[in-house]
Enzyme design. Structure first.
Site, PDB file in Angstrom:
ATOM      1  N   VAL A  26       0.864  -1.171   0.000  1.00  0.00           N
ATOM      2  CA  VAL A  26       0.000   0.000   0.000  1.00  0.00           C
ATOM      3  C   VAL A  26       0.902   1.222   0.000  1.00  0.00           C
ATOM      4  CG1 VAL A  26      -1.990  -1.067   1.104  1.00  0.00           C
ATOM      5  CG2 VAL A  26      -0.185  -0.097   2.522  1.00  0.00           C
ATOM      6  N   SER A  27       0.393   2.342  -0.522  1.00  0.00           N
ATOM      7  CA  SER A  27       1.241   3.513  -0.715  1.00  0.00           C
ATOM      8  C   SER A  27       1.453   4.342   0.544  1.00  0.00           C
ATOM      9  CB  SER A  27       0.663   4.403  -1.822  1.00  0.00           C
ATOM     10  OG  SER A  27       0.623   3.683  -3.041  1.00  0.00           O
ATOM     11  N   THR A  28       0.471   4.380   1.436  1.00  0.00           N
ATOM     12  CA  THR A  28       0.588   5.223   2.628  1.00  0.00           C
ATOM     13  C   THR A  28       0.288   4.417   3.888  1.00  0.00           C
ATOM     14  OG1 THR A  28      -1.735   5.932   2.657  1.00  0.00           O
ATOM     15  CG2 THR A  28      -0.218   7.188   1.250  1.00  0.00           C
TER      16      THR A  28
END
Length: 200
Positions: free
Chosen positions: A8-10
């Site tokens: 996931v990016s964040t």
């Protein structure tokens, strides 16, 4: 072994959907990462790749979880293939351990190469069109003719240093002297001869 990789990016995003899908696909172990896909240095991905052995398969929920660009994706999967490791993406139903999956992936690779070729052709065509109109490609000059005229006037004053002039023009002293070969002494000689400094 099936080795899963979830990303996931964040920190706020939840990888639960990916983890559920990877476990449902039968992954024996899953490595989870919270990092941007643009990052080359992803510790969990490196750990997964280091953990895998010939005959294993790397499984992701979706292609963009492994790589941000097609080029990066192809490089990663090709490096896996060189180690006799398969690759599987659940959403796109790509599985390089099967003949059909290899075909689909090679189509991806061919499309990526075609895209790069088109970009190169457009770049060359754009440069040729610009030259035909009298323009040249590349980086614009750091100092314009107007800047050089101002520099000439300022450097003629003994109280103004080259550093001051360069700072005022927004360049380094070395850049300034590159446009005014020979420095201040050469400038004085040229002014005495009534010649303006010329760019290289």
């Amino acid at each position: 072994m099936l080795i899963g990789y979830a990303r996931v990016s964040t920190q706020d995003q939840d990888p639960a959907l990916q983890l559920d899908a990877l476990h449902a696909a039968g992954c024996d172990r899953v490595f989870t990462e919270k990092a941007s896909g643009a990052q080359r240095d992803r510790p969990e991905l490196l750990a997964a790749l280091d953990f895998m052995r010939p005959g294993d398969t790397l499984v992701v929920w979706r292609l963009d979880r492994l790589a941000r660009s097609i080029k990066q994706l192809i490089e990663t999967v090709e490096s896996l293939g060189e180690r006799n490791i398969g690759f599987r993406s659940l959403t796109e139903a790509i599985d390089t351990t099967t003949s059909g999956g290899k075909l689909v992936f090679h189509i991806f690779a061919a499309l990526a190469e075609f895209e790069r070729a088109i970009i190169r052709e457009r770049t060359v065509a754009g440069l040729q069109a610009a030259r035909a109109r009298g323009r040249r490609g590349g980086r614009p000059p750091a100092l314009t003719e107007k800047d050089l005229t101002a520099a000439t006037a300022m450097l003629a004053d003994e109280t103004i240093t080259a550093e001051d002039v360069a700072k005022r023009l927004g360049v380094s002293p070395s850049t300034l002297y590159r446009y005014l070969p020979g420095g201040r002494s050469a400038l004085r000689e040229k002014m005495a001869e009534g010649k303006a400094p010329k760019r290289r």
